[in-house]
Structure formats: C-alpha cells, structure tokens
Design a protein around this motif. Structure first.
Motif, PDB file in Angstrom:
ATOM      1  N   ASN A 250       9.606  46.409 -21.477  1.00 20.78           N
ATOM      2  CA  ASN A 250      10.579  45.572 -20.387  1.00 20.78           C
ATOM      3  C   ASN A 250       9.012  44.849 -19.842  1.00 20.78           C
ATOM      4  O   ASN A 250       8.965  44.127 -19.547  1.00 20.78           O
TER       5      ASN A 250
ATOM      6  N   TYR B 182      13.335  35.503 -26.747  1.00 22.00           N
ATOM      7  CA  TYR B 182      15.281  35.369 -27.222  1.00 22.00           C
ATOM      8  C   TYR B 182      15.507  33.848 -27.923  1.00 22.00           C
ATOM      9  O   TYR B 182      15.264  33.031 -27.738  1.00 22.00           O
TER      10      TYR B 182
ATOM     11  N   THR C 180      13.902  42.867 -19.850  1.00 24.32           N
ATOM     12  CA  THR C 180      15.177  42.870 -20.169  1.00 24.32           C
ATOM     13  C   THR C 180      16.627  42.406 -19.054  1.00 24.32           C
ATOM     14  O   THR C 180      17.811  41.787 -19.356  1.00 24.32           O
ATOM     15  N   ALA C 181      15.485  42.938 -17.781  1.00 23.13           N
ATOM     16  CA  ALA C 181      16.904  41.716 -16.671  1.00 23.13           C
ATOM     17  C   ALA C 181      17.371  40.801 -16.223  1.00 23.13           C
ATOM     18  O   ALA C 181      18.353  40.490 -16.675  1.00 23.13           O
ATOM     19  N   GLU C 182      16.104  40.036 -16.713  1.00 27.12           N
ATOM     20  CA  GLU C 182      16.032  38.748 -16.658  1.00 27.12           C
ATOM     21  C   GLU C 182      17.073  38.160 -17.942  1.00 27.12           C
ATOM     22  O   GLU C 182      17.510  37.524 -17.804  1.00 27.12           O
ATOM     23  N   ALA C 183      16.513  38.389 -19.378  1.00 31.25           N
ATOM     24  CA  ALA C 183      17.975  38.773 -20.137  1.00 31.25           C
ATOM     25  C   ALA C 183      18.524  38.883 -19.629  1.00 31.25           C
ATOM     26  O   ALA C 183      19.766  38.474 -20.299  1.00 31.25           O
ATOM     27  N   SER C 184      19.320  39.676 -19.518  1.00 38.35           N
ATOM     28  CA  SER C 184      20.516  40.436 -18.644  1.00 38.35           C
ATOM     29  C   SER C 184      21.290  39.152 -17.479  1.00 38.35           C
ATOM     30  O   SER C 184      22.341  38.511 -17.793  1.00 38.35           O
ATOM     31  N   TRP C 185      20.386  38.911 -17.052  1.00 38.61           N
ATOM     32  CA  TRP C 185      21.184  37.692 -16.108  1.00 38.61           C
ATOM     33  C   TRP C 185      21.290  36.649 -17.120  1.00 38.61           C
ATOM     34  O   TRP C 185      22.070  35.650 -15.985  1.00 38.61           O
TER      35      TRP C 185
ATOM     36  N   LEU D  18      21.629  35.825 -19.625  1.00 40.57           N
ATOM     37  CA  LEU D  18      23.425  35.764 -20.510  1.00 40.57           C
ATOM     38  C   LEU D  18      24.348  35.960 -19.816  1.00 40.57           C
ATOM     39  O   LEU D  18      25.594  34.943 -19.963  1.00 40.57           O
ATOM     40  N   ARG D  19      25.076  36.672 -18.734  1.00 39.91           N
ATOM     41  CA  ARG D  19      25.613  36.631 -17.609  1.00 39.91           C
ATOM     42  C   ARG D  19      25.895  35.582 -17.291  1.00 39.91           C
ATOM     43  O   ARG D  19      26.865  34.889 -16.433  1.00 39.91           O
ATOM     44  N   THR D  20      25.117  34.977 -17.019  1.00 38.15           N
ATOM     45  CA  THR D  20      24.733  33.291 -16.170  1.00 38.15           C
ATOM     46  C   THR D  20      25.799  32.787 -17.028  1.00 38.15           C
ATOM     47  O   THR D  20      26.210  31.229 -16.825  1.00 38.15           O
TER      48      THR D  20
END
Length: 310
Positions: A227, A232, A271-276, A278-280
């Motif tokens: 975390n 990336y 990881t939450a920021e990475a997920s955001w 990628l989704r965006t």
C-alpha cells in the motif's frame, strides 16, 4: 527463563570481527506462524545475524531470544529447536543422500527408526526420492540446496533459518520451495528467509526487515509494502493517446523503453490509486495494453531506502 511469545526477538545486537563491525545495531522480530524476510545487500550483516540466531556466533552486545531461549547461555535448547540452512552446503561426498539425513538426525539424538521415516518423508517433500541411494557428490547445485533444506528440517524444528535458500534452484523448484515454506509457516513455525531474490520474497513472506551497513533500517508487513507509493509501467495503443490522457488527469510520467517498445513510468500512491487510473483510462477509451508494477512491493521499499541512503 523462556519467552512465552516464542519466535525470534533481537534487540540492539552488535558484532565485530577485529576492526570490522559486521553488525552495528540490529533490531529484528520474527513471530511464529509467519515467514519473515531478511533483506539487504552483500556485507549488510544478514549472515552474521543468522549465525547469531543459530547460536554459532555470540553477539558483542544486545539481546537475542530464539523460541524464548538465549543462544549464548542456552545453546543446546536453541539448537534443538532451530533448523539452519547456510548459504553454502558442505556435503559428505561418500555418504548417500539418505545417509546424510540419517547422520544429521542422529546428531540431534533421533532414534534410528524415527530418523529413517523422517528422512523418507523429507526426500518426498524436497523431490529427491530418486537420489536417496546416490552418493551426495552426484547432486547438482540446486539438488544440494534441496538436500540442505531437508537437513535443516530433519528434527522438525520450530524455528527455520534459511540463508539464500533459492540459490541454484530452477523455476519449478522455487515454486515448490515457496509452497513448502508457506506450509511450514501455516503449521506455526517461525521461518526466516534471507535472500537477494526480492520478487520471490513477495510471494513467500508475511513481513520483512531491511538491513544496511549492519543496522536495521526498516520493518514492514507485506500489506504495508503493497500500500505504499509504487512505480507502474503503462503501455497503450497508440502511446500518444495515453500521453494525452495522463496529462488530462494530471498524472506525471517518464518515458522509458527502447526501440522495440516504448512505455510510460508513473508513480502512484496506493493500489486504490492504481485501480482508479486503470479504470479511468479504459473508460476514457484508451486502449491499455500493459499496466503493471515496475517491481515487487519489497523491491519498491528496498529501492526507496537505497535512494534515501544516497
């Protein structure tokens, strides 16, 4: 006097060899039921610390407790509870693989029948059954490593100290080692692994202690490591669309890669920021072809500590 918490607890330990201070000030904790990684460059004091935990070296100062016992004043109690796998294995060339294990078992006071049964079990566990009747000298480097692990486990220790256990192992054997160490931890054993292969430790370890120049500089769990801020690599088709989107979202990036492939390196806080991100990107019709951490979680910590030291 024993420590009811078990595991390993090291506080303020130092050890010198003449004018060379191998360990200056290390605090280290490895709880039962977990795999603890010991991480640091060559010469950082990792092997010296492991030798002290195994009761083979005495610290100049500080306290060490292994399974509740002091390796200096209670070495016999520690040795019966510790399985030690050094980074280099000396083999008795004339003995067969089974005889090596039985001999080590006898040194721990095991009865012959119990020792033979345990040796057979361990040869299966480390995938050396077919070599049981072969002289130890015929083993390859990787097979010797597996025999060394079996030797360390012969007396079913509650604490396992492994110095570079994956050295010389092929990819399949590394996977088997990882599975075995996770199983041993699940049984409640204290497992300490010193290794340079940080990507392997991400899959094996529950926590890590980082050492540098004989000092412990950081301790963290794998959850904490996962975390933290991480780098990336991102690729898309075309890259121009990715560059435009990252600029629009205010995400800074560095251009990396070579003539075969270009990629962008971004730094993300969680990881939450990475997920955001990628989704965006995907919802913004950017054709993302690759999105992955630039290195493992522990490698990220190691590199940030290295940067801090500079």
């Amino acid at each position: 006097m024993t420590n009811e918490h078990g595991g390993i607890v090291v506080e303020g330990v130092a050890r010198s060899f003449g004018s060379v201070q191998a360990v200056r000030d290390i605090d280290f904790e490895a709880p039962p039921g977990e795999v603890t990684a010991l991480i640091g460059p060559n010469g950082s004091g990792k092997t010296t610390l492991l030798l002290m935990l195994a009761s083979l070296l005495a610290p100049d100062s500080g306290t060490v407790r292994v399974a509740g016992f002091d390796p200096v004043t209670q070495p016999a109690e520690v040795r019966t509870r510790v399985g030690w796998m050094p980074d280099t294995l000396g083999v008795w060339d004339s003995l067969t693989v089974l005889e090596v294990l039985k001999t080590v078992g006898a040194l721990y006071g095991m009865k012959a029948a119990e020792c033979a049964l345990r040796a057979d079990e361990l040869l299966v566990a480390v995938n050396l059954t077919e070599f049981g009747q072969q002289p130890a000298r015929v083993l390859s480097r990787g097979q010797q490593q597996r025999l060394s692990l079996a030797r360390a486990l012969i007396h079913d220790p509650e604490v396992l100290l492994l110095d570079e256990p994956a050295s010389g192992l092929d990819p399949g054997s590394r996977v088997e080692l990882r599975s075995l160490l996770r199983t041993l931890a699940a049984e409640g054993k204290t497992v300490v692994v010193s290794s340079h292969v940080l990507s392997e430790l991400d899959e094996i370890a529950d926590r890590a202690v980082f050492v540098s120049r004989g000092e412990s500089v950081k301790s963290q769990t794998l959850d904490e490591a996962g975390n933290q801020t991480r780098r990336y690599y991102v690729q898309a088709q075309p890259m121009a669309a990715l560059a435009e989107a990252l600029g629009r979202y205010g995400v800074r990036f560095e251009v990396r890669g070579d003539s075969r492939r270009e990629e962008f390196l971004v730094q993300l806080g969680s990881t939450a920021e990475a997920s955001w991100l990628l989704r965006t990107l995907v919802m913004g019709d950017v054709v993302v072809t690759a999105f992955a951490p630039a290195g493992g979680a522990l490698e990220e910590t190691y590199m940030s500590l290295d940067t801090d030291r500079r």
